[in-house]
Motif scaffolding. Sequence first.
Motif, PDB file in Angstrom:
ATOM      1  N   TYR A 124       0.848  -1.195   0.000  1.00 14.46           N
ATOM      2  CA  TYR A 124       0.000   0.000   0.000  1.00 14.46           C
ATOM      3  C   TYR A 124       0.884   1.246   0.000  1.00 14.46           C
ATOM      4  CZ  TYR A 124      -3.723  -3.201   1.490  1.00 14.46           C
ATOM      5  OH  TYR A 124      -4.625  -4.224   1.581  1.00 14.46           O
ATOM      6  N   PHE A 126       0.481   5.429   0.468  1.00 18.02           N
ATOM      7  CA  PHE A 126      -0.453   6.471   0.885  1.00 18.02           C
ATOM      8  C   PHE A 126       0.323   7.642   1.474  1.00 18.02           C
ATOM      9  CE2 PHE A 126      -0.060   3.116   4.036  1.00 18.02           C
ATOM     10  CZ  PHE A 126       0.260   3.784   5.203  1.00 18.02           C
ATOM     11  N   ASN A 128      -0.323  11.712   3.643  1.00 17.71           N
ATOM     12  CA  ASN A 128      -1.256  12.625   4.292  1.00 17.71           C
ATOM     13  C   ASN A 128      -0.539  13.876   4.752  1.00 17.71           C
ATOM     14  OD1 ASN A 128      -0.784  12.469   7.481  1.00 17.71           O
ATOM     15  ND2 ASN A 128      -0.467  10.414   6.626  1.00 17.71           N
ATOM     16  N   GLY A 150      -5.677  12.651   4.450  1.00 15.79           N
ATOM     17  CA  GLY A 150      -4.984  12.102   3.300  1.00 15.79           C
ATOM     18  C   GLY A 150      -5.406  10.683   3.022  1.00 15.79           C
ATOM     19  N   SER A 151      -4.670  10.039   2.131  1.00 19.04           N
ATOM     20  CA  SER A 151      -4.960   8.651   1.789  1.00 19.04           C
ATOM     21  C   SER A 151      -4.444   7.735   2.885  1.00 19.04           C
ATOM     22  CB  SER A 151      -4.321   8.292   0.441  1.00 19.04           C
ATOM     23  OG  SER A 151      -2.925   8.551   0.455  1.00 19.04           O
ATOM     24  N   SER A 154      -6.219   1.449   1.470  1.00 19.21           N
ATOM     25  CA  SER A 154      -7.049   1.427   0.262  1.00 19.21           C
ATOM     26  C   SER A 154      -8.067   2.557   0.227  1.00 19.21           C
ATOM     27  CB  SER A 154      -7.797   0.084   0.178  1.00 19.21           C
ATOM     28  OG  SER A 154      -8.677  -0.071   1.276  1.00 19.21           O
ATOM     29  N   GLY A 155      -7.987   3.523   1.146  1.00 20.17           N
ATOM     30  CA  GLY A 155      -8.979   4.590   1.194  1.00 20.17           C
ATOM     31  C   GLY A 155      -8.396   5.883   1.704  1.00 20.17           C
ATOM     32  N   ARG A 156      -9.155   6.563   2.591  1.00 17.33           N
ATOM     33  CA  ARG A 156      -8.744   7.858   3.107  1.00 17.33           C
ATOM     34  C   ARG A 156      -8.976   7.917   4.611  1.00 17.33           C
ATOM     35  NH1 ARG A 156      -7.543  10.865  -1.088  1.00 17.33           N
ATOM     36  NH2 ARG A 156      -7.236  12.719   0.220  1.00 17.33           N
ATOM     37  N   LYS A 157      -8.281   8.871   5.258  1.00 15.54           N
ATOM     38  CA  LYS A 157      -8.400   9.032   6.700  1.00 15.54           C
ATOM     39  C   LYS A 157      -8.349  10.509   7.066  1.00 15.54           C
ATOM     40  CE  LYS A 157      -4.921   8.444   9.518  1.00 15.54           C
ATOM     41  NZ  LYS A 157      -3.834   7.890  10.363  1.00 15.54           N
TER      42      LYS A 157
END
Length: 272
Positions: A124, A126, A128, A150-151, A154-157
């Motif tokens: 992964y 990502f 942020n 941010g990312s 598999s998604g965003r936070k």
Amino acid sequence: HSYRAQLDYNGDRYGAQAEHLVVGNDFNPEVGFVRRRNMERSFGHFRFSPRPRRMRSVRRLVSQGSFTYIENGQGRLESRNTDAEAAIEYQNGDRPFVGYSDSYEFLPLPFLIATDVTLPSQGYSFGNGRLGYFLGQRRRLSGQFMFEHGSFYSGRKTSYSWTRGRVFLTSQLSVEPRVSVDRVTLLEGNFTNTLLGSRATYTVTPLMFVSALVQYSSAARAVSANVRLRWEYRPGSEFFVVWNEQRDTLGDRFPTLANRALIVKLNTLFRF
């Protein structure tokens, strides 16, 4: 086998650090522990922090960046992190800052990140950004307030937090509350994790104190507690009593797990 090479330069205007650490898969430290085996870690950090003469309220301006690269013994990249931050340090200890991090993490096994939310085994990438303000320790109410977005896997936070806080109730009793809320949206499912915690410290004498840390995580449905007594009964000699307890409930289909441990430790300095 295990070895480490490290270089540090901690000047006032410039700072730099470089490190290379290797821990073999079968390395046995005999005394102590290692956080991770079968890995090779490279780390670098650089800081530029000038002190402006014309800005009397500002102690210094800080710009810094770091890079961490970790491989396993077979040469597979397990994690990587690049981080950059800019901050202003005021004379009263306050510190507004802004930063960004870019990360990569490989999950060798499926990871249960929250109740009924499992991340599949894969790599992964990502990143942020963060924005925050730290209230200096000189204040009666201090702590770090931060917003992150941010990312994330598999998604965003999106995160809101108050950490490193401290409130002096009396000259002997202080409380360090911690609150963070993470709102996570993933392909595998959505969840909100609320982390509540507080550390209370009571200073019995200048050489003895008792501290207790209690923490709750809603995503893991876990409660943990740590109580510690430290007594320096003579210079260089210390006596510790530590109690740890953790309770985890990973969902209705899993039983509640309770872990308890009592640790008594004595460090004695012998003089000949």
